[in-house]
Scaffold this motif. Structure first.
Motif, mmCIF file in Angstrom:
data_model
loop_
_atom_site.group_PDB
_atom_site.id
_atom_site.type_symbol
_atom_site.label_atom_id
_atom_site.label_comp_id
_atom_site.label_asym_id
_atom_site.label_seq_id
_atom_site.Cartn_x
_atom_site.Cartn_y
_atom_site.Cartn_z
ATOM 1 N N GLN A 70 96.833 34.419 -14.258
ATOM 2 C CA GLN A 70 97.012 35.015 -12.949
ATOM 3 C C GLN A 70 95.977 36.113 -12.727
ATOM 4 O O GLN A 70 95.596 36.806 -13.674
ATOM 5 C CB GLN A 70 98.403 35.634 -12.838
ATOM 6 N N ARG A 117 95.042 39.752 -11.496
ATOM 7 C CA ARG A 117 95.745 41.031 -11.403
ATOM 8 C C ARG A 117 94.861 42.018 -10.659
ATOM 9 O O ARG A 117 93.643 42.009 -10.816
ATOM 10 C CB ARG A 117 96.062 41.596 -12.790
ATOM 11 N N ARG A 143 91.207 38.792 -14.492
ATOM 12 C CA ARG A 143 91.867 37.598 -15.008
ATOM 13 C C ARG A 143 91.911 37.816 -16.506
ATOM 14 O O ARG A 143 90.904 37.674 -17.187
ATOM 15 C CB ARG A 143 91.072 36.344 -14.641
ATOM 16 N N ASP A 150 90.798 48.558 -6.097
ATOM 17 C CA ASP A 150 91.301 47.690 -7.163
ATOM 18 C C ASP A 150 90.172 46.925 -7.826
ATOM 19 O O ASP A 150 89.284 46.384 -7.154
ATOM 20 C CB ASP A 150 92.271 46.647 -6.595
ATOM 21 N N ILE A 189 94.160 45.850 -10.483
ATOM 22 C CA ILE A 189 94.388 47.086 -11.223
ATOM 23 C C ILE A 189 93.618 48.210 -10.534
ATOM 24 O O ILE A 189 92.383 48.163 -10.452
ATOM 25 C CB ILE A 189 93.953 46.949 -12.696
#
Length: 187
Positions: A4, A6, A56, A52, A8
Motif C-alpha cells: 500500500q 502511505r 511504498r 507528505d 507520511i
C-alpha cells in the motif's frame, strides 16, 4: 503482493526523505510555482499545511503537498519520482488521497500536448475543470502571475466556492511565498 502507498508528513526539512522530496520538487515545478526552503520552515508550523512524502514500504515514491481549508483540500504539489512514472503511481496516490474528500487543484491551461494530457489525467480520476478565469500569482520574485485552470473533485465548484478558494490562496498560502502583501489570486 503490492504494498500500500502511505502518506507520511514531513515535520521539518531534516526528516527522513526530505532531501529526495526536495530534489523531486525542484525538478518537477518551475521557480514561480515553488517556495524557497525558509517558506517551508515556517509552513511546517501551520496546522492547515501538510507536506507528505509518498512511500511504498521503505521506497520513496513522490510528494503530495496540500492544505486543509475545512470544506476541501487544496493539492498544491503532486509529483512522482521519474523512475516510477508510467506505473500509475500518481493515479494511485491521488485516488487514495481523494477518497471521501473534496479536493481542488490547479493546472496549466490545456494548450499543448503535455497540458492536455495532464488535464485528461485528472479527468480520468474524476476531477472537473471549472470555467472560471483564474490568475495565480508566482510565489517568487520576479512575480509573474499566470493563468491556471481550477479543477475540483468530485464535482464542479460554484462561483462562490471558487472565489473562496482564491481568498484562501491569498490569505493563507501566500504567507509562505516571497509576497509581502499578497493581493492575488483573483477570479
Amino acid at each position: 503482493m503490492t504494498q500500500q502507498l502511505r502518506f507520511i508528513p514531513f515535520k521539518s526539512r531534516s526528516d527522513k526523505g526530505w532531501a529526495e522530496a526536495w530534489a523531486l520538487y525542484e525538478a518537477s515545478f518551475p521557480d514561480c510555482e515553488r517556495w524557497d526552503g525558509t517558506g517551508y520552515d515556517r509552513a511546517f508550523g501551520d496546522p492547515h499545511f501538510e507536506a507528505d512524502g509518498i512511500w511504498r514500504g521503505d521506497e520513496f515514491i513522490g510528494i503530495l503537498f496540500h492544505w486543509n481549508a475545512g470544506d476541501y483540500r487544496y493539492v498544491e504539489h503532486l509529483a512522482v519520482s521519474p523512475r516510477l512514472r508510467g506505473q500509475n503511481m500518481g493515479s494511485k496516490a491521488l485516488a487514495a488521497f481523494c477518497q471521501g474528500r473534496r479536493v481542488i487543484l490547479e493546472i496549466d491551461p490545456p494548450e499543448d500536448e503535455i497540458s492536455v494530457r495532464r488535464q485528461h489525467f485528472y479527468q480520468r480520476l474524476g476531477f472537473v475543470a471549472n470555467p472560471y478565469a483564474y490568475i495565480h500569482p508566482s510565489f517568487r520574485r520576479p512575480f509573474h502571475p499566470h493563468r491556471l485552470v481550477l479543477m475540483s473533485y468530485p464535482e464542479a465548484l460554484t462561483y462562490e466556492e471558487a472565489r473562496g478558494f482564491a481568498d484562501f490562496i491569498r490569505e493563507r498560502v501566500l504567507r509562505y511565498s516571497e509576497h509581502e502583501n499578497p493581493e492575488l489570486p483573483r477570479l
